[in-house]
Design an enzyme around this catalytic site. Structure first.
Site, mmCIF file in Angstrom:
data_model
loop_
_atom_site.group_PDB
_atom_site.id
_atom_site.type_symbol
_atom_site.label_atom_id
_atom_site.label_comp_id
_atom_site.label_asym_id
_atom_site.label_seq_id
_atom_site.Cartn_x
_atom_site.Cartn_y
_atom_site.Cartn_z
ATOM 1 N N SER A 14 28.964 42.304 7.713
ATOM 2 C CA SER A 14 28.935 42.247 9.174
ATOM 3 C C SER A 14 29.753 43.374 9.792
ATOM 4 O O SER A 14 29.410 44.543 9.649
ATOM 5 C CB SER A 14 29.413 40.872 9.646
ATOM 6 O OG SER A 14 29.157 40.685 11.012
ATOM 7 N N ASP B 141 26.841 44.630 16.354
ATOM 8 C CA ASP B 141 27.632 45.007 15.189
ATOM 9 C C ASP B 141 26.688 45.444 14.066
ATOM 10 O O ASP B 141 25.463 45.400 14.230
ATOM 11 C CB ASP B 141 28.570 43.872 14.784
ATOM 12 C CG ASP B 141 27.855 42.660 14.212
ATOM 13 O OD1 ASP B 141 26.628 42.553 14.379
ATOM 14 O OD2 ASP B 141 28.517 41.812 13.598
ATOM 15 N N ASP C 147 25.300 44.383 11.372
ATOM 16 C CA ASP C 147 24.157 43.567 10.941
ATOM 17 C C ASP C 147 23.493 42.856 12.107
ATOM 18 O O ASP C 147 22.612 42.015 11.913
ATOM 19 C CB ASP C 147 24.561 42.583 9.850
ATOM 20 C CG ASP C 147 25.475 41.473 10.352
ATOM 21 O OD1 ASP C 147 26.272 41.732 11.278
ATOM 22 O OD2 ASP C 147 25.409 40.351 9.818
ATOM 23 N N ASP D 239 24.194 40.566 14.227
ATOM 24 C CA ASP D 239 24.276 39.147 14.575
ATOM 25 C C ASP D 239 25.247 38.902 15.719
ATOM 26 O O ASP D 239 25.296 37.804 16.268
ATOM 27 C CB ASP D 239 24.617 38.282 13.357
ATOM 28 C CG ASP D 239 25.991 38.571 12.769
ATOM 29 O OD1 ASP D 239 26.626 39.564 13.163
ATOM 30 O OD2 ASP D 239 26.413 37.800 11.875
#
Length: 608
Positions: A149, A340, A342, A344
């Site tokens: 992440s 961010d 990834d 999410d």
């Protein structure tokens, strides 16, 4: 221990690194410390799965750890009852663009196939929400996402989502795993043999772009439905795009979501993917909804595992949005969106100011509840503004531990969930996890509706403050590389909690590790000191200062000790003109409280 790991490690590069560290112990004073770090504590499932530095040994993310984790997951899955259409459990695997992510994903695929599972791998490096979507859409029994992440470039991670025989009545269907399943899988991992001996098979299948197109269509359509009762009404063109898929950028500029050409109603949006994988999918979702693709920060547009333009690829970190804000100033943007790496999580800036996660959460919750009344949820460290909104709307409000794995299980009928760390679920029936892409689209549509009325998201926040009172929040943190220091600070806080902060008396405190009154609780502390929360035990300490609050907890994803501050100030008569003065009073109190918390954390750490 080092020799045993070397003998069992299937990755030649990791073996060489470990052998080099061992050889340097006699000559390099730091080599022994680095070698110990590789074996200090094996990675365990935390707030967001396994996560740690890329390094050899059980305390790092590496090929051996990924293979053994997958073998443990497979051993847990195989005995479970499996219904039609196949008697064999299905696992879907995704990955981001971090160092070694694709290699780890393919290793996981080969181990899972070798264990006898059916395995599908996403077509390329993609956002985590696409993987979470695929678990539910394909009715997979589990999903694996290789991502760290927003962690630093040297980290990687391994998330697990659970699906399978669960039904839509199970709030955990498609969500990240929680206890006791995480502990059961960890026991299977511990019982797994050496990584080098695990059976590998290449009987897995690579999905095509169809699964991405399905996510794009579903995301756009779902969010457009949420805006149906706002002035952002769907035009036939926008509705067609939400059904048929992404449009071309030129076409998206020719119409809009309820906005005519040349009427000045469409906001200018800037987006930075922060060198992550969210750029293309977010643009396609915007265009499928009838909006123009955002203007992208060129320097951060393409995936780059080194994140060269930022110190930390986290939208919450100071400086992360500097390039986006500079671009917004040049193009006179109405809205800045950052996802961010990834995708999410989603950050938003308006008028040059970065909104807090709590402010974004309240805006999105108000949007969702206007169309879809139902239960909402947030975490113990997030603002109490959502509870105030839920009370106003007459809907249930759930409070959970930190982490979306808990938020998503708060209620099977959940319509919205968020956490202050920039995570939002505006479509929990679509993605049973936080989704920065659907949140970004919802905010862009909300900004579109506001701009048509000559207003901004900041004005909408003032409206909410008039209705609910001013809730201002902030976060303070201290980064401590040694987990023992974090634990020591928390122990000292519990043993001797402060009696006041910034001149405000601590009226009650609440320790989520215990249900009886905390040490030092006396006549001056109210019943919240021993409140039974109904939550699993957690390393969280809450201090109440009248209407204000400070919460301390260790981060579950980074080596940080965090403090979450909230100040609540009523707005006399709910008068719009009284919002500004109330906000000024609240921010003044918050500034003083933040300084006091900073000093407290420094003193506690120095005492270690």
């Amino acid at each position: 221990m080092v020799q045993a790991w070397l003998a069992a490690d299937p990755d030649p590069d990791d073996r060489r690194e470990l052998a080099r560290l061992r050889a340097e112990v006699g000559t390099d004073p730091t080599a022994l410390d680095r070698l110990r770090e590789c074996f200090r504590t094996p990675l365990r499932f935390g707030t967001a799965g396994l996560r740690g530095p890329l390094r050899p040994g059980p305390a790092g993310m590496n090929t051996a750890v990924v293979r053994r984790a997958t073998a443990g997951l497979a051993r847990w899955l195989l005995p479970l009852p499996v219904g039609p259409p196949s008697p064999t459990p299905l696992v879907v695997i995704g990955y981001d663009a971090r160092h070694r992510s694709e290699a780890f994903a393919l290793d996981a695929a080969r181990v899972a196939a070798g264990a006898g599972l059916r395995v599908l791998v996403l077509p390329e490096a993609l956002p985590t929400p696409v993987l979470a979507f695929a678990v539910r859409r394909l009715r997979a029994h589990a999903g694996i996402m290789i991502t760290a992440s927003h962690n630093p470039a040297g980290d990687n991670g391994y998330k697990v989502f659970l699906g399978g025989s669960r039904t839509v009545d199970d709030p955990g269907w498609g969500a990240q795993l929680v206890a006791p399943v995480d502990q059961e899988i960890e026991r299977h991992i511990a019982g797994t043999g050496p990584a080098a001996t695990l059976r590998l098979r290449d009987h897995w299948q690579r999905l095509d772009q169809g699964i991405v197109a399905q996510y794009v269509r579903a995301a756009a359509s779902t969010v457009l439905t949420l805006t149906a009762h706002t002035p952002v009404a769907r035009t036939p063109t926008a509705q067609a795009r939400a059904t048929t898929g992404p449009a071309d950028p030129a076409g998206s500029r020719a119409t809009g979501v309820g906005v005519g050409v040349g009427d000045g109603g469409r906001p200018v949006v800037v987006h930075t993917p922060l060198h992550g994988v969210g750029g293309r999918v977010l643009a396609e979702v915007f265009m499928a909804a009838g909006l123009a693709a955002p203007i992208v920060v060129d320097e951060q547009a393409e995936p780059d595992p080194d994140f060269p333009t930022v110190r930390w690829p986290n939208p919450e970190e100071p400086g992360a949005l500097d390039l986006a804000l500079a671009l917004a100033d040049r193009v006179d943007a109405d809205l800045v969106i950052a996802t961010d790496p990834d995708a999410d999580r989603c950050a938003v800036a308006v008028d040059g100011r970065l909104l807090t996660g709590d402010e974004i959460g309240l805006l999105l919750a108000d949007l969702v509840l206007a169309h879809l009344p139902g239960p909402v949820a947030t975490t113990v460290v997030s603002s109490r503004g959502l509870r105030a909104l839920a009370d106003e709307r007459g809907v249930p409000h759930r409070e959970t531990l930190t982490g979306f794995k808990w938020i998503m299980r708060a209620d099977p009928r959940l319509v919205f969930g968020y956490e202050e760390a920039l995570g939002y679920a505006v479509a929990p029936e679509l993605v049973r996890d936080k989704d920065g892409i659907t949140a970004a689209l919802a905010l862009a549509l909300l900004a579109t509706a506001a701009k048509r009325r000559g207003r901004t998201l900041s004005d909408l926040l003032d409206d909410l403050a008039a209705r609910l009172g001013v809730h201002v929040t902030a976060q303070r943190s201290v980064r401590l590389a040694d987990p023992n220091r974090i634990a020591a600070v928390m122990r000292r806080l519990r043993a001797t909690p402060p009696s006041s902060l910034a001149g405000l008396p601590v009226t009650t405190h609440r320790d989520l590790l215990r249900t009886e009154p905390a040490p030092g609780a006396g006549p001056g502390l109210g019943p919240a000191a021993g409140i039974r929360t109904g939550l699993p035990p957690a390393d969280v300490l809450v201090l109440h200062l009248g209407p204000d609050r400070v919460i301390f907890r260790p981060s579950g994803t980074e080596p940080k000790l965090k403090a979450y501050l909230e100040v609540v100030e009523p707005v006399p008569g709910a008068a719009p003109a009284a919002v500004g003065p109330a906000r000024t009073r609240a921010r003044t109190r918050l500034t003083a409280l933040a300084a006091a918390v900073d000093a407290l954390l420094t003193d506690l750490d120095d005492a270690h």
